[in-house]
Design a protein around this motif. Structure first.
Motif, short mmCIF file in Angstrom:
data_model
loop_
_atom_site.label_atom_id
_atom_site.label_comp_id
_atom_site.label_asym_id
_atom_site.label_seq_id
_atom_site.Cartn_x
_atom_site.Cartn_y
_atom_site.Cartn_z
N MET A 1 0.95 -1.15 -0.27
CA MET A 1 0.02 0.02 0.10
C MET A 1 0.71 1.07 0.15
O MET A 1 1.68 1.43 0.50
CB MET A 1 -1.06 -0.05 1.18
CG MET A 1 -2.08 -0.87 1.16
SD MET A 1 -3.26 -0.50 2.35
CE MET A 1 -4.45 -1.70 2.16
N THR A 3 2.08 4.76 1.15
CA THR A 3 2.23 5.59 2.62
C THR A 3 2.17 7.15 2.48
O THR A 3 2.19 7.65 3.27
CB THR A 3 3.45 5.07 3.03
OG1 THR A 3 4.52 5.48 2.44
CG2 THR A 3 3.23 3.69 3.35
N LEU A 314 -3.58 3.01 0.42
CA LEU A 314 -3.73 3.64 1.93
C LEU A 314 -4.16 5.24 1.91
O LEU A 314 -4.79 5.67 2.52
CB LEU A 314 -2.63 3.29 2.81
CG LEU A 314 -2.59 3.66 4.13
CD1 LEU A 314 -3.72 3.20 4.61
CD2 LEU A 314 -1.44 3.42 4.81
N ARG A 318 -7.09 7.14 3.47
CA ARG A 318 -7.00 8.19 4.24
C ARG A 318 -7.55 9.47 3.81
O ARG A 318 -8.63 10.17 4.72
CB ARG A 318 -5.50 8.43 4.50
CG ARG A 318 -4.71 7.57 5.39
CD ARG A 318 -3.35 8.17 5.63
NE ARG A 318 -2.63 7.32 6.17
CZ ARG A 318 -1.24 6.91 6.31
NH1 ARG A 318 -0.79 7.47 5.15
NH2 ARG A 318 -0.50 6.10 7.00
N CYS A 451 -5.62 2.83 9.70
CA CYS A 451 -4.99 3.39 8.28
C CYS A 451 -3.48 3.70 8.63
O CYS A 451 -2.80 4.17 7.73
CB CYS A 451 -5.50 4.81 8.14
SG CYS A 451 -7.27 4.61 7.75
#
Length: 452
Positions: A1, A3, A314, A318, A451
């Protein structure tokens, strides 16, 4: 994922996508609740016994429906994830099993509702009320399957970012239901006067009409018809059905816990007599309507975060969380401020605030309204954040957190404040405020750690 944290431009893009889902879904929720309001008004014009029986029967049916709808809403995060990942086959397979789940839930609920007259009698309800309520429920139970089917397909359509038809179908259904209530309930346009049975029949016809309209839309839409949702419906796939239940059952329990605590507070308010219950009902009906907008936002949050989950992004998760929770907080804050500034004007929509006989109700309702305004802010935040957690397929832990927040802390705090400290109905609403504040805080904490 990935970041990286979201940029401002990606936040704006996400906000646009979120609002394209949230506005029609919230509008549809408000329209559906308007139907219940009109039903109550028409029941009142049919007489006090009809109103009492109709209120008892409708809240009973609604409780069953809300719980079961929560179970079938497990479809939304699964379809959203599959859509984000580009797994077209899983989308149509989950939808087919969702229809099976609706049927499997409907059958035992129909049997249970058909025998509720005995339970109502054992709970001390008058024989006339039981007879009228049972007549209403015997008709309404035939609307369970289309109601669940519509809720399930709504979850599918919103997960595929196609929410606008939901709003159109619900508004059309609402108008049809109002007309059907008037014609069948009061015997207009040559139809017999069926009273409460007519209101139930109009509701069942509306539920079937909305369900079938959504089915037709899925069959006719250029892109959606390629999924072939309704082919091979006879194939029951236990493994996929189990996936739906693992996500959906905690959502259904959460819904039951949520509506249950408000029902418990309503009964406790009755211990302070007519004035306390009247003040509570005014405030509760107001926030019940206002809550439909955060509820629609929560559906949109589930869809958007589920789609990003499917892409294993991700940053997208978010930014969807920031947008959905931030937008919901801003909206509920505006509503809370308006209610804090103008509580009497809102109460005046229900009763004559200048009538001397209503003075005690108005005073109590104003105080409760101010407590409720702050509670609405936290309630909106917790509901939208819960929708975000659904998008992450996180439903079991939030279910336990809701039980602790509502039943272990909130209801007990309200009882202690209301009965032990002598704050009465205001104390009970302070307990609700504590419950939703704790739920909002714990859900945000849960989302943030998910998350990372």
């Amino acid at each position: 994922m990935a970041t990286l944290y979201p940029s401002r431009s990606s936040i704006r893009t996400e906000l646009k996508a979120f609002l394209q889902l949230a506005i029609p879904l919230a509008s549809a929720q408000v329209a559906q609740l308007a139907t219940g309001f009109v039903d109550t008004v028409m029941m009142g014009h049919l007489g006090r016994e009809t109103l009492a029986a109709g209120a008892l029967a409708s809240i009973t049916f609604f409780s069953f429906l809300v719980t079961a709808s929560g179970v079938v809403m497990g479809i939304s995060p699964l379809v959203a994830e599959a859509y984000g990942a580009g797994h077209k086959t899983r989308i149509k397979q989950f939808t087919r099993q969702g229809l099976w789940l609706c049927l499997l839930l409907t059958i035992p609920m129909m049997i249970a509702i058909a025998h509720l007259d005995f339970i109502m009698g054992q709970l001390g309800q008058a024989a006339t009320i039981v007879r009228l309520a049972n007549m209403y429920l015997d008709i309404m139970l035939w609307g369970l399957f289309p109601a669940l089917g519509f809720a399930m397909l709504r979850g599918v359509v919103s997960a595929l970012s196609q929410a606008r038809p939901i709003m159109i179908i619900v508004i059309a259904g609402t108008l049809f239901n109002i007309l059907g209530n008037y014609v069948l309930g009061f015997g207009k346009l040559g139809f017999p006067r069926l009273e409460l049975a007519g209101l139930a029949l109009a509701s069942v016809l509306t539920l079937w009409g909305m369900f079938l309209a959504l089915v037709v839309y899925l069959l006719q839409h250029k892109q959606l018809r390629t999924y072939q949702f309704f082919h091979c419906l006879h194939q029951l796939k236990p493994q996929l059905l189990w996936e739906l239940l693992k996500l959906g059952v905690p959502i259904g329990v959460f819904s039951a816990l949520e509506i249950g605590v408000y029902t418990a507070v309503s009964y406790l308010m009755g211990l302070w007599g007519t004035d306390g219950l009247a003040a509570h009902q005014i405030v509760f009906q107001t926030f019940n309507l206002l809550f439909m907008i955060p509820l629609g936002m929560s559906f949109a949050a589930t869809a958007r975060i589920g789609q990003w989950l499917g892409r294993k992004n991700l940053t997208g998760i978010r930014q969807a969380g920031i947008v959905s929770i931030g937008t919901g907080t801003a909206w509920t804050a505006i509503v809370a401020i308006a209610l804090l500034l103008f509580p009497q004007q809102v109460i005046g929509l229900y009763i004559d605030i200048n009538a001397p006989e209503n003075a005690s109700v108005v005073v109590l309702a104003v105080t409760i309204m101010r407590v409720g305004a702050i509670a609405h802010l936290f309630d909106g935040i917790q509901k939208i954040t819960y929708g975000a957690l659904q998008g992450l397929k996180d439903t079991r832990v939030p279910m336990l957190l809701s039980f602790l927040s509502y039943w272990c802390i909130g209801l007990n705090s309200g009882y202690w404040l209301g009965f032990q400290l002598g704050l009465g109905g205001v104390g009970l609403w302070l307990g609700l405020l504590i419950a939703v504040a704790i739920a909002a805080g714990t859900f945000i904490w849960r989302f943030l750690i998910s998350c990372t």
